[in-house]
Design a protein around this motif. Sequence first.
Motif, mmCIF file in Angstrom:
data_model
loop_
_atom_site.group_PDB
_atom_site.id
_atom_site.type_symbol
_atom_site.label_atom_id
_atom_site.label_comp_id
_atom_site.label_asym_id
_atom_site.label_seq_id
_atom_site.Cartn_x
_atom_site.Cartn_y
_atom_site.Cartn_z
ATOM 1 N N PRO A 78 102.458 44.148 37.868
ATOM 2 C CA PRO A 78 103.305 42.955 37.912
ATOM 3 C C PRO A 78 103.914 42.671 39.275
ATOM 4 O O PRO A 78 104.403 41.567 39.497
ATOM 5 N N TRP A 79 103.881 43.637 40.181
ATOM 6 C CA TRP A 79 104.527 43.416 41.472
ATOM 7 C C TRP A 79 103.659 42.586 42.432
ATOM 8 O O TRP A 79 104.096 42.172 43.485
ATOM 9 N N PHE A 116 92.857 40.293 27.219
ATOM 10 C CA PHE A 116 93.771 41.005 26.334
ATOM 11 C C PHE A 116 93.620 42.522 26.357
ATOM 12 O O PHE A 116 94.471 43.224 25.833
ATOM 13 N N ARG A 117 92.539 43.025 26.910
ATOM 14 C CA ARG A 117 92.422 44.484 27.038
ATOM 15 C C ARG A 117 92.655 44.919 28.475
ATOM 16 O O ARG A 117 93.431 45.816 28.730
ATOM 17 N N ASN A 118 91.957 44.263 29.421
ATOM 18 C CA ASN A 118 92.188 44.614 30.818
ATOM 19 C C ASN A 118 93.428 43.910 31.371
ATOM 20 O O ASN A 118 93.880 44.237 32.462
ATOM 21 N N LEU A 119 93.945 42.938 30.619
ATOM 22 C CA LEU A 119 95.154 42.189 30.980
ATOM 23 C C LEU A 119 95.031 41.489 32.335
ATOM 24 O O LEU A 119 95.997 41.348 33.076
ATOM 25 N N LYS A 120 93.781 41.066 32.656
ATOM 26 C CA LYS A 120 93.542 40.327 33.898
ATOM 27 C C LYS A 120 93.535 38.841 33.561
ATOM 28 O O LYS A 120 92.489 38.267 33.248
ATOM 29 N N LEU A 151 98.467 41.976 34.513
ATOM 30 C CA LEU A 151 99.804 42.267 33.961
ATOM 31 C C LEU A 151 100.247 43.693 34.213
ATOM 32 O O LEU A 151 101.436 43.974 34.241
ATOM 33 N N THR A 152 99.295 44.607 34.363
ATOM 34 C CA THR A 152 99.696 46.001 34.579
ATOM 35 C C THR A 152 100.082 46.252 36.043
ATOM 36 O O THR A 152 100.474 47.353 36.390
#
Lengths: 304, 443
Positions: free
Chosen positions: A58-59, A270-274, A55-56
């Motif tokens: 997004p592109w 939820f922490r690394n947003l992978k 998510l970090t």
Amino acid sequence: MSTVSVSALDRLGRRFGYDERSAAVLIFPVFIVLLAVAIFPIVYSFYTSLFDINLTRPWRRPFVGFDNYLRIFADPNFWVAVQRTTVYTVVTVSVTTVLAVAVALLLNEAFPGRRLLAALVLLPWATPSIVNGLMWKWIYNPGYGLLNGLLVQIGLLDRYKVWLGDPDLTIFMIANAAVWKQMPLAAILILVTMKAIPEDLYKAAKVDGANVFRRFWHVTLPALKPGLMLVLVYETMISIRHFDLFLIMTQGGPGDASYTLSWQIFVETFRNLKFGIGAALSYILALATFGLSYVFIRALGSKL
Amino acid sequence: MTGSPNVSRRMLLGTALSAGAASMWATPTSLQAQSGGAVNFTAWSAAVDQVKSHISAFENASKLKVNYENFPWAQYRTSVVTRLVGNAPMDVLWISDAWLPEFAEAQWLANIDDIPELMKYNADAAPYCTQSMTYKGKQYGLSYYGDHMSFVYNTDILQRAGIDKPPATWDEVVRASLKIKQAGTVEYPLLLALGIDTWLVEFMSAMVFSNGGRFVDPQGAPLMAEPGRGAIETAAWIRDAIHTHKIVSPGAVETPEINSLKAFGAGQHAFYVSPTYRLRALNDPSQAAAAGKIRPALMPRGPKATASATCGWIRFYGMTPSAKANAARRANAAKFMEFFGGKDDSGTYRFQKLLVTDLGLPFCTMPLAADPDVKAFWDKWAGGGDVIAQQASSALKKDVIAPWFGEWNESASPAWQSVFLNKATPEAAMRAMATKWNELRKG
């Protein structure tokens, strides 16, 4: 198109009777709900697991096929998590089951206050998981915890111990908290099975000279297999995916002492947003749960 | 049966029209939220009363409406990221310096270099604050607050052990702690919150910096695994403090910052490393038994350190690119950021002063240090502000802040703990951290 559809409906109408069609109509809304809340998320999460989604970033969202799964199997953290999860599950399920049988045997006897005791035994099961975790965290506290106070007072410890901060003990201390909460339901499930054992079997065993242990081994235990299977499958499914106690009590620590698969899923998702890796890990955990349940059912089911 | 297709079509059309009408009815709300008539402000659940009262003041002064929403700190980053990914209406948001590279790379923050009404406040800001809001040469916000790790001590416990001044080096901390321990005053004189917590990296950075060390060089290459660079020595010092000198409780590894605050406030320890803003609570009799006895000292130095360095961090107001792209929203967002992070008409940093005097939250804006009310506050709650100001001047920005900081930190925390538990050597743990750093750096 309309003619074809009507013909198809006619054929279906001839093939299925009024009852079947009515049932289908009544079930349809539930099927739609299940499709939306269960089947679609399952399929979509598998689809997600085939992408490198962070998510970090997004592109970018490249399709990576089964690379996420291969990366997980090559990650040493995953194998640490597998080991911790296995230890936790084996300890929790086995201790819960043994204690549940013991408590069920006790509650199966007639004595004054049995109903009150049965109600009290159920209390931990009714405690919310978060409260359970917080309560045991207080009990284990190295500064003012009840467990330390008790053990020092009765002379089993000479000084307060850091229960959750000791990596050799942590997983067992969390398992203890889980057993405390999960055992009552298991005991009731086994008790229900126990109540169904015909009294004649015990009478016949007594006539044959079987003592209390032989009666338990040759009469009670074989008759408990349906209840035991239910408890084993249910407790394994619960324990292998357990998360809330780890979140509240240790956050996966100290070090990696309580780094389980469910904790790894939480960290990656939820922490690394992978989300890709998180979905793949979830699938691995779900397949492991399914596999274990299948093994239990195969092992015990034929004897039902 | 034959009539059913017509009925279905009518139903379908009806449903579609209803859905269309519903969406038309729903649209104005979201449009309004994105339009120039309001400021959408997202924050974590801190200083809520102060923020609300200042929002009311802003609404009265600007005639703009503020849509304020807040999330708990523990879930804040995830909540904000999901909202940004989902294009939720957001104009201004609180940001931690630790997330800046990640957010800037994802283009979730707009730089404010071309907004002079905000950039003018750099003249009053502490240098580390401006650095902490800058990424790849561009500045991304205006400060909300800036703080640093302080070394604090309990004057009562030191007096009882016959120690007349706080230790100036980490070796002196060991000696003083052993003296306190021998006096039988407290079992574990030094309190460190080493639990897996968002604060752990700040604690460790403060201790590494105070040892004259760094985690990475200015080019971003890891130094943490190199002997003599501070990280290995710091890890070994803490391990020895727990297992050899027994001046730190082994329970430290399961102690998060909030629990350590309560323990130190209860007067159970002599020395403590704490965010400076906690001094207010530690010296408040309604919150701490040791109130009135807690004082800050300069961070003890390691053998190779020349100054009492510590770790500083800031939180700031950032503007979203979608707000900046719309002239009206950009103007409103800038107005809001200035109202909160800048000066009012009388030339006072009104909100930042409110945060200090109400909550003890330190600031980036240096002129506030001379404000009589702020001075009176520090006199009352910290025995004076000189040490705090001196320590703030030697605060260093966390050097591990990078786009991959969050993921690296997830693996660094257990590695630190493995040393504190004596389950890994400092060298092995730091090597693992450096390897992870390099792996993430390569992408």
